[in-house]
Design a protein around this motif. Sequence first.
Motif, PDB file in Angstrom:
ATOM      1  N   GLN A  86      -1.383  64.646  57.489  1.00 25.57           N
ATOM      2  CA  GLN A  86      -2.094  65.819  58.004  1.00 25.57           C
ATOM      3  C   GLN A  86      -1.136  66.973  58.309  1.00 25.57           C
ATOM      4  O   GLN A  86      -1.424  68.121  58.019  1.00 25.57           O
ATOM      5  CB  GLN A  86      -2.852  65.473  59.286  1.00 25.57           C
ATOM      6  N   ASP A  87       0.017  66.643  58.915  1.00 25.62           N
ATOM      7  CA  ASP A  87       0.949  67.675  59.380  1.00 25.62           C
ATOM      8  C   ASP A  87       2.151  67.852  58.454  1.00 25.62           C
ATOM      9  O   ASP A  87       3.069  68.605  58.791  1.00 25.62           O
ATOM     10  CB  ASP A  87       1.439  67.348  60.787  1.00 25.62           C
ATOM     11  N   ASN A  88       2.151  67.137  57.318  1.00 29.96           N
ATOM     12  CA  ASN A  88       3.256  67.227  56.355  1.00 29.96           C
ATOM     13  C   ASN A  88       4.615  66.988  57.025  1.00 29.96           C
ATOM     14  O   ASN A  88       5.562  67.756  56.854  1.00 29.96           O
ATOM     15  CB  ASN A  88       3.239  68.584  55.638  1.00 29.96           C
ATOM     16  N   LEU A  89       4.696  65.900  57.815  1.00 31.59           N
ATOM     17  CA  LEU A  89       5.936  65.559  58.510  1.00 31.59           C
ATOM     18  C   LEU A  89       6.898  64.875  57.544  1.00 31.59           C
ATOM     19  O   LEU A  89       6.483  64.090  56.690  1.00 31.59           O
ATOM     20  CB  LEU A  89       5.649  64.634  59.694  1.00 31.59           C
ATOM     21  N   SER A  90       8.175  65.151  57.703  1.00 28.48           N
ATOM     22  CA  SER A  90       9.190  64.546  56.837  1.00 28.48           C
ATOM     23  C   SER A  90       9.388  63.071  57.193  1.00 28.48           C
ATOM     24  O   SER A  90       9.070  62.636  58.311  1.00 28.48           O
ATOM     25  CB  SER A  90      10.523  65.283  56.988  1.00 28.48           C
ATOM     26  N   TYR A  91       9.972  62.343  56.248  1.00 23.68           N
ATOM     27  CA  TYR A  91      10.263  60.932  56.506  1.00 23.68           C
ATOM     28  C   TYR A  91      11.217  60.797  57.685  1.00 23.68           C
ATOM     29  O   TYR A  91      11.092  59.878  58.487  1.00 23.68           O
ATOM     30  CB  TYR A  91      10.850  60.252  55.263  1.00 23.68           C
ATOM     31  N   GLU A  92      12.172  61.710  57.813  1.00 29.97           N
ATOM     32  CA  GLU A  92      13.144  61.639  58.900  1.00 29.97           C
ATOM     33  C   GLU A  92      12.446  61.725  60.252  1.00 29.97           C
ATOM     34  O   GLU A  92      12.797  61.001  61.186  1.00 29.97           O
ATOM     35  CB  GLU A  92      14.201  62.748  58.771  1.00 29.97           C
TER      36      GLU A  92
END
Length: 130
Positions: A86-92
């Motif tokens: 939903q928020d396009n969060l990075s894997y990190e």
Amino acid sequence: MDPKELGRQVLAKRKEKGWSQEQLGDMAEISRNYVSQIERGEAESISIKIINKLAIALGVSPSDLGESSTPSTVMIPPPLRELALQDNLSYEVIDKLVNIPRRGKEPKSVAEWRALYDAISQFINGDQTA
């Protein structure tokens, strides 16, 4: 054996089984507090006897607890995965959220993961703004 890697592996194996730290401690005949210290990588000079007890309780070999099978073997809970999409969060960022040492309740819903992320995003994103 690297205490941080041992802690990551013990935590991952315990979560795979759906056990609490207390349940693992009971199975391995060690205290819940010691399990917590091990999982955080803070326990120094862990004896082979304790490593063997943990391995037996978790159903793995002692060497499995000291080796990283992949660069990061993180089990991402479905609600956190949904938040990431939903928020396009990075894997990190996701990796940091999953590996935060928590006491007590673990987030179970997208809303709870979002509240945790919102509360700490300025610390895990560095100079980036949330």
